[in-house]
Design an enzyme around this catalytic site. Structure first.
Site, PDB file in Angstrom:
ATOM      1  N   ASN A   3       0.916  -1.442  -0.195  1.00 28.19           N
ATOM      2  CA  ASN A   3       0.028   0.104  -0.124  1.00 28.19           C
ATOM      3  C   ASN A   3       0.736   1.230   0.012  1.00 28.19           C
ATOM      4  OD1 ASN A   3       0.507  -1.302   2.459  1.00 28.19           O
ATOM      5  ND2 ASN A   3      -0.364   0.514   3.566  1.00 28.19           N
TER       6      ASN A   3
ATOM      7  N   CYS B 176      -2.369   4.522   8.739  1.00 26.82           N
ATOM      8  CA  CYS B 176      -2.480   3.990  10.034  1.00 26.82           C
ATOM      9  C   CYS B 176      -1.268   4.153  10.897  1.00 26.82           C
ATOM     10  CB  CYS B 176      -2.653   2.338  10.070  1.00 26.82           C
ATOM     11  SG  CYS B 176      -3.594   1.965   8.587  1.00 26.82           S
TER      12      CYS B 176
HETATM   13  N1  PMP Z   1      -3.660  -4.295   4.961  1.00 29.38           N
HETATM   14  C1  PMP Z   1      -3.261  -3.382   4.324  1.00 29.38           C
HETATM   15  C2  PMP Z   1      -2.189  -3.628   2.906  1.00 29.38           C
HETATM   16  C3  PMP Z   1      -3.673  -1.877   4.207  1.00 29.38           C
HETATM   17  O1  PMP Z   1      -3.437  -1.161   3.555  1.00 29.38           O
HETATM   18  C4  PMP Z   1      -4.687  -1.886   5.419  1.00 29.38           C
HETATM   19  C5  PMP Z   1      -5.289  -0.372   5.536  1.00 29.38           C
HETATM   20  N2  PMP Z   1      -6.121  -0.072   4.527  1.00 29.38           N
HETATM   21  C6  PMP Z   1      -5.076  -2.919   6.126  1.00 29.38           C
HETATM   22  C7  PMP Z   1      -4.438  -4.168   6.084  1.00 29.38           C
HETATM   23  C8  PMP Z   1      -5.880  -2.633   7.347  1.00 29.38           C
HETATM   24  O2  PMP Z   1      -7.273  -2.503   6.913  1.00 29.38           O
HETATM   25  P1  PMP Z   1      -8.384  -1.891   7.883  1.00 29.38           P
HETATM   26  O3  PMP Z   1      -7.631  -0.533   8.744  1.00 29.38           O
HETATM   27  O4  PMP Z   1      -9.388  -1.347   7.055  1.00 29.38           O
HETATM   28  O5  PMP Z   1      -8.676  -2.733   8.938  1.00 29.38           O
END
Ligand code: PMP
Length: 386
Positions: free
Chosen positions: A152, A325
């Site tokens: 990501n 995050c």
């Molecule tokens: N894995 C990846 C590769 C992410 O980019 C994300 C955040 N979008 C997550 C896991 C965790 O997703 P979420 O915060 O929606 O649980």
């Protein structure tokens, strides 16, 4: 000033068609899918319809391989802890790459507290997992290996089929976090050889509050949230029907429109990359060609992440400096350090993730804004040095 939102890796706005489809499940007084009366059965049908649509997006062999969760974080935790603890009789070793999302790395670290041994496989300077080191790190005691489909923060797509061959040659389970890739590039769990796969609703224009874990038939995991036994006993708790129905519809739209959408976005991505790389001492992060169609990420020498984001925002353009995050910590991104950047280099990063609201006509304004931002910050930073 028209807003240009280029931070779709942090969240994708709910598609209007998804909202229209799922809204009745929020407003219409639908039942509990576990109830046996007609209102409950309607809710159950909505969930099963979503399960079919999500299974179709990744070519799962059967609908029942899809378990709904509250999001990707929970699905990653369920895959990793669920597989490691269920198969503890085989051994106490787990493996991941160095550039996994925190929702993969942190459950792995939690397992370490229970005397699991974690091996973190390095990546090269473009973010591709070192396949030789991966092979060396796998033993008969490895209960789960987790490698993401695509990253990501730097957009690099991993060679999942080769990885799967290596993992399966040793008879082990492969978990793949496909949060960043799903709905952007085709995923076929059967052809790719994936045992466990994580998906997120809010990364593919669905509502927040739903995610899914694909569990291949025969793969053994245990629940991490014991309770009333929903989702084949593997994920208890009353289902979030609105979010799940919305996720299903989002998966259906993604499957139908992914090809055309990715072709448009990758053209915009390539234009942005070409123009922004003309700025002095600017570098692409991640792989040049093996990258997500909507993802352009850069590093600028002599400037700093937070101010990049703020100066772009002041010009009406929302970008990110890495993972949403971990953006609250001032630590440089573990992903950028893993591809070999020094701390000060990792601080000068900018991630542009494109989505359905973007058009190629926006490129000149974005490039101009980046130009001005870099110029201003470099002047400030050289003043600081004097
Ligand atoms: N894995 C990846 C590769 C992410 O980019 C994300 C955040 N979008 C997550 C896991 C965790 O997703 P979420 O915060 O929606 O649980």
């Amino acid at each position: 000033m028209e807003r240009i939102f280029l931070d779709h890796a942090s969240v994708t706005p709910v598609d209007a068609r998804v909202l229209r489809f799922a809204e009745p499940y929020l407003a219409g007084g639908y039942g509990n899918p576990s109830s046996l009366h007609s209102v409950g059965l309607e809710a159950r049908r909505a969930i099963e319809d979503a399960r079919t649509k999500v299974a179709d997006l990744i070519n799962a062999e059967k609908e029942k391989t899809i378990l709904f969760t509250s999001g990707a974080t929970e699905a990653n935790n369920l895959a990793i802890k669920g597989a490691a603890l269920r198969n503890i009789g085989k051994g106490k070793r787990v493996v991941s790459s160095a550039i996994e999302h925190m929702s993969v790395l942190n459950p792995m670290k939690d397992l370490q507290k229970n005397e699991f041994e974690l091996t973190t496989v390095p990546v090269d300077s473009s973010g591709i997992v070192d396949l030789e080191k991966l092979e060396d790190s796998l033993t008969r005691e490895t209960t789960v290996t987790s490698i993401m489909y695509a990253n990501n923060e730097i957009g690099t797509i991993e060679p999942i089929r080769e990885i799967s061959e290596i993992v399966h040659e040793k008879g082990l389970y492969l978990h793949v976090d496909a949060t960043a890739a799903a709905g952007r590039i085709p995923i076929d769990v059967q052809a790719d050889g994936i045992d466990l796969l994580t998906l997120s609703s809010n990364d593919m224009y669905g509502p927040q509050g739903a995610g899914a874990l694909y569990v291949k038939i025969g793969v053994r995991i245990q629940p991490i949230l014991p309770g009333g036994g929903q989702e084949r006993g593997l994920r208890s708790g009353t289902e979030n029907i609105f979010a799940i129905a919305g996720m299903g519809e989002a998966a259906r739209i993604a499957r139908e429109e992914m090809g055309a959408e990715s072709a448009c976005l990758s053209e915009m991505r390539d234009n942005l990359i070409e123009e922004i790389l003309k700025i002095e001492e600017t570098y692409l992060t991640g792989h040049r060609t093996k990258r997500l169609p909507h993802h352009a990420s850069f590093r600028f020498s002599h400037i700093e992440g937070e101010s990049i984001l703020l100066l772009m925002d002041a010009q009406g353009i929302q970008v990110s400096t890495g993972s949403a995050c971990s953006s609250k910590t001032l630590e440089p991104s573990h992903v950028l350090l893993a591809i070999g950047l020094k701390h000060e280099e990792a601080h000068g990063s900018m991630v542009l993730t494109l989505g359905r609201s973007n058009t190629i006509e926006q490129v000149p304004r974005v490039v101009d804004a980046v130009d001005k931002m870099v110029d201003k910050l470099r002047k400030i930073s050289s003043l600081g040095k004097e």
